[in-house]
Design a protein around this motif. Structure first.
Motif, PDB file in Angstrom:
ATOM      1  N   LEU A  44      62.799 -44.402 -18.115  1.00  0.00           N
ATOM      2  CA  LEU A  44      64.217 -44.085 -18.337  1.00  0.00           C
ATOM      3  C   LEU A  44      64.785 -44.833 -19.538  1.00  0.00           C
ATOM      4  CD1 LEU A  44      65.434 -44.007 -14.640  1.00  0.00           C
ATOM      5  CD2 LEU A  44      65.308 -42.052 -16.212  1.00  0.00           C
ATOM      6  N   LEU A  45      64.355 -46.075 -19.720  1.00  0.00           N
ATOM      7  CA  LEU A  45      64.823 -46.836 -20.886  1.00  0.00           C
ATOM      8  C   LEU A  45      64.323 -46.224 -22.190  1.00  0.00           C
ATOM      9  CD1 LEU A  45      64.468 -50.554 -19.744  1.00  0.00           C
ATOM     10  CD2 LEU A  45      66.555 -49.211 -19.993  1.00  0.00           C
ATOM     11  N   SER A  46      63.084 -45.753 -22.186  1.00  0.00           N
ATOM     12  CA  SER A  46      62.502 -45.218 -23.421  1.00  0.00           C
ATOM     13  C   SER A  46      63.171 -43.925 -23.872  1.00  0.00           C
ATOM     14  CB  SER A  46      60.993 -45.013 -23.253  1.00  0.00           C
ATOM     15  OG  SER A  46      60.750 -43.952 -22.342  1.00  0.00           O
ATOM     16  N   ILE A  47      63.724 -43.170 -22.938  1.00  0.00           N
ATOM     17  CA  ILE A  47      64.369 -41.899 -23.280  1.00  0.00           C
ATOM     18  C   ILE A  47      65.510 -42.102 -24.274  1.00  0.00           C
ATOM     19  CG2 ILE A  47      65.839 -40.059 -22.343  1.00  0.00           C
ATOM     20  CD1 ILE A  47      64.148 -40.114 -19.827  1.00  0.00           C
ATOM     21  N   ALA A  48      66.253 -43.178 -24.120  1.00  0.00           N
ATOM     22  CA  ALA A  48      67.421 -43.412 -24.966  1.00  0.00           C
ATOM     23  C   ALA A  48      67.057 -43.615 -26.438  1.00  0.00           C
ATOM     24  CB  ALA A  48      68.200 -44.625 -24.455  1.00  0.00           C
ATOM     25  N   PHE A  49      65.796 -43.867 -26.723  1.00  0.00           N
ATOM     26  CA  PHE A  49      65.386 -44.134 -28.099  1.00  0.00           C
ATOM     27  C   PHE A  49      64.665 -42.950 -28.741  1.00  0.00           C
ATOM     28  CE2 PHE A  49      65.641 -48.183 -25.842  1.00  0.00           C
ATOM     29  CZ  PHE A  49      66.610 -48.802 -26.622  1.00  0.00           C
ATOM     30  N   THR A  50      64.852 -41.769 -28.184  1.00  0.00           N
ATOM     31  CA  THR A  50      64.224 -40.576 -28.750  1.00  0.00           C
ATOM     32  C   THR A  50      65.225 -39.803 -29.602  1.00  0.00           C
ATOM     33  OG1 THR A  50      64.807 -39.175 -26.860  1.00  0.00           O
ATOM     34  CG2 THR A  50      62.687 -40.360 -26.746  1.00  0.00           C
ATOM     35  N   ARG A  52      65.710 -36.576 -29.566  1.00  0.00           N
ATOM     36  CA  ARG A  52      66.367 -35.560 -28.746  1.00  0.00           C
ATOM     37  C   ARG A  52      67.557 -36.145 -27.977  1.00  0.00           C
ATOM     38  NH1 ARG A  52      63.708 -30.684 -25.475  1.00  0.00           N
ATOM     39  NH2 ARG A  52      65.685 -29.793 -24.815  1.00  0.00           N
ATOM     40  N   TYR A  53      67.447 -37.398 -27.570  1.00  0.00           N
ATOM     41  CA  TYR A  53      68.533 -38.031 -26.818  1.00  0.00           C
ATOM     42  C   TYR A  53      69.775 -38.182 -27.687  1.00  0.00           C
ATOM     43  CZ  TYR A  53      70.969 -41.112 -23.586  1.00  0.00           C
ATOM     44  OH  TYR A  53      71.883 -41.642 -22.724  1.00  0.00           O
ATOM     45  N   ALA A  54      69.579 -38.402 -28.965  1.00  0.00           N
ATOM     46  CA  ALA A  54      70.710 -38.555 -29.883  1.00  0.00           C
ATOM     47  C   ALA A  54      71.592 -37.315 -29.887  1.00  0.00           C
ATOM     48  CB  ALA A  54      70.198 -38.858 -31.285  1.00  0.00           C
ATOM     49  N   ALA A  55      70.992 -36.150 -29.633  1.00  0.00           N
ATOM     50  CA  ALA A  55      71.752 -34.897 -29.631  1.00  0.00           C
ATOM     51  C   ALA A  55      72.221 -34.492 -28.231  1.00  0.00           C
ATOM     52  CB  ALA A  55      70.890 -33.784 -30.227  1.00  0.00           C
ATOM     53  N   ALA A  56      71.943 -35.300 -27.229  1.00  0.00           N
ATOM     54  CA  ALA A  56      72.293 -34.957 -25.847  1.00  0.00           C
ATOM     55  C   ALA A  56      73.803 -34.966 -25.642  1.00  0.00           C
ATOM     56  CB  ALA A  56      71.634 -35.940 -24.890  1.00  0.00           C
ATOM     57  N   ASP A  57      74.259 -34.063 -24.758  1.00  0.00           N
ATOM     58  CA  ASP A  57      75.696 -34.011 -24.470  1.00  0.00           C
ATOM     59  C   ASP A  57      76.089 -35.124 -23.494  1.00  0.00           C
ATOM     60  OD1 ASP A  57      74.830 -33.139 -21.978  1.00  0.00           O
ATOM     61  OD2 ASP A  57      75.516 -31.088 -22.242  1.00  0.00           O
ATOM     62  N   SER A  58      77.382 -35.246 -23.247  1.00  0.00           N
ATOM     63  CA  SER A  58      77.875 -36.343 -22.407  1.00  0.00           C
ATOM     64  C   SER A  58      77.384 -36.219 -20.965  1.00  0.00           C
ATOM     65  CB  SER A  58      79.399 -36.421 -22.458  1.00  0.00           C
ATOM     66  OG  SER A  58      79.969 -35.240 -21.944  1.00  0.00           O
ATOM     67  N   TYR A  59      77.195 -34.997 -20.462  1.00  0.00           N
ATOM     68  CA  TYR A  59      76.677 -34.800 -19.102  1.00  0.00           C
ATOM     69  C   TYR A  59      75.303 -35.447 -18.955  1.00  0.00           C
ATOM     70  CZ  TYR A  59      74.350 -32.318 -15.282  1.00  0.00           C
ATOM     71  OH  TYR A  59      73.624 -32.016 -14.166  1.00  0.00           O
ATOM     72  N   VAL A  60      74.428 -35.206 -19.906  1.00  0.00           N
ATOM     73  CA  VAL A  60      73.086 -35.778 -19.868  1.00  0.00           C
ATOM     74  C   VAL A  60      73.154 -37.295 -20.026  1.00  0.00           C
ATOM     75  CG1 VAL A  60      70.885 -35.909 -21.111  1.00  0.00           C
ATOM     76  CG2 VAL A  60      71.898 -33.683 -20.605  1.00  0.00           C
ATOM     77  N   ARG A  61      73.982 -37.769 -20.915  1.00  0.00           N
ATOM     78  CA  ARG A  61      74.100 -39.213 -21.142  1.00  0.00           C
ATOM     79  C   ARG A  61      74.645 -39.942 -19.912  1.00  0.00           C
ATOM     80  NH1 ARG A  61      74.151 -41.219 -26.568  1.00  0.00           N
ATOM     81  NH2 ARG A  61      73.608 -39.559 -28.019  1.00  0.00           N
ATOM     82  N   GLU A 125      67.234 -30.449 -16.548  1.00  0.00           N
ATOM     83  CA  GLU A 125      68.213 -30.081 -17.583  1.00  0.00           C
ATOM     84  C   GLU A 125      67.517 -29.814 -18.922  1.00  0.00           C
ATOM     85  OE1 GLU A 125      71.697 -28.835 -18.842  1.00  0.00           O
ATOM     86  OE2 GLU A 125      71.428 -29.549 -16.798  1.00  0.00           O
ATOM     87  N   VAL A 126      66.520 -30.615 -19.240  1.00  0.00           N
ATOM     88  CA  VAL A 126      65.793 -30.441 -20.495  1.00  0.00           C
ATOM     89  C   VAL A 126      64.884 -29.205 -20.440  1.00  0.00           C
ATOM     90  CG1 VAL A 126      64.006 -31.456 -21.974  1.00  0.00           C
ATOM     91  CG2 VAL A 126      65.876 -32.877 -21.137  1.00  0.00           C
ATOM     92  N   VAL A 127      64.224 -29.006 -19.302  1.00  0.00           N
ATOM     93  CA  VAL A 127      63.231 -27.925 -19.205  1.00  0.00           C
ATOM     94  C   VAL A 127      63.875 -26.567 -18.953  1.00  0.00           C
ATOM     95  CG1 VAL A 127      61.237 -27.091 -17.896  1.00  0.00           C
ATOM     96  CG2 VAL A 127      61.424 -29.510 -18.472  1.00  0.00           C
TER      97      VAL A 127
END
Length: 168
Positions: A44-50, A52-61, A125-127
């Motif tokens: 879960l921590l590693s996801i924040a540094f991808t 794709r995560y930079a473009a995630a909406d507020s719901y996903v964040r 949500e991603v898939v």
């Protein structure tokens, strides 16, 4: 008089053996859960540094942050019994340690169930996105709640031969 003293001593030794066995069983159970929750937390921590995560909406964040917090809560609760034991083990408080450790373990498993559900929701949500992701998350929540809590809770009322083992 002498016989009574040795009976109390044998009874106390028997209680101490039972408590030691209960605590060892609890620690073995926690080892299983700890490995999984620590791997999940790292994932879960590693996801924040991808990218794709930079473009995630507020719901996903927000879902991701809540999931990380529950994962961290699970780590804290599932490792706390070791700290309690380390600090209190020579104070004759084994029964108290087992009681608190049991509550921490149940709370840690509840946090882990929420974190796993959140992870499945995020991956859904991603898939597949949309309502399908929410359905996947809901199915995961029902699955974990049933398997880890509802079914065992229902079985608590069933009498067993070895019912004197206490809270572990």
């Amino acid at each position: 008089m002498m016989g009574y003293s040795s009976q109390v001593s044998e009874s106390e030794q028997s209680d101490q053996r039972r408590l030691a066995r209960n605590f060892n069983e609890l620690l073995q159970e926690l080892r299983v859960a700890q490995a999984g929750v620590q791997i999940l937390f790292g994932f879960l921590l590693s996801i924040a540094f991808t990218d794709r995560y930079a473009a995630a909406d507020s719901y996903v964040r927000v879902t991701h942050m809540i999931t990380i917090l529950f994962s961290a809560g699970a780590v804290a609760l599932l490792t706390a019994p070791a700290a309690w034991h380390r600090i209190l083990f020579r104070k004759g408080r084994r029964e108290d340690i087992i009681d608190v450790a049991n509550r921490f373990a149940i709370g840690g498993l509840a946090c882990l169930a929420v974190a796993m559900t959140g992870t499945i929701l995020l991956l859904g949500e991603v898939v597949v996105g949309g309502w399908a992701a929410i359905v996947l998350g809901a199915v995961a929540a029902v699955f974990f709640a049933s398997l880890w809590f509802l079914l065992p809770w229902r079985e608590r009322g069933v009498d067993t031969v070895d019912s004197d083992d206490g809270p572990a």
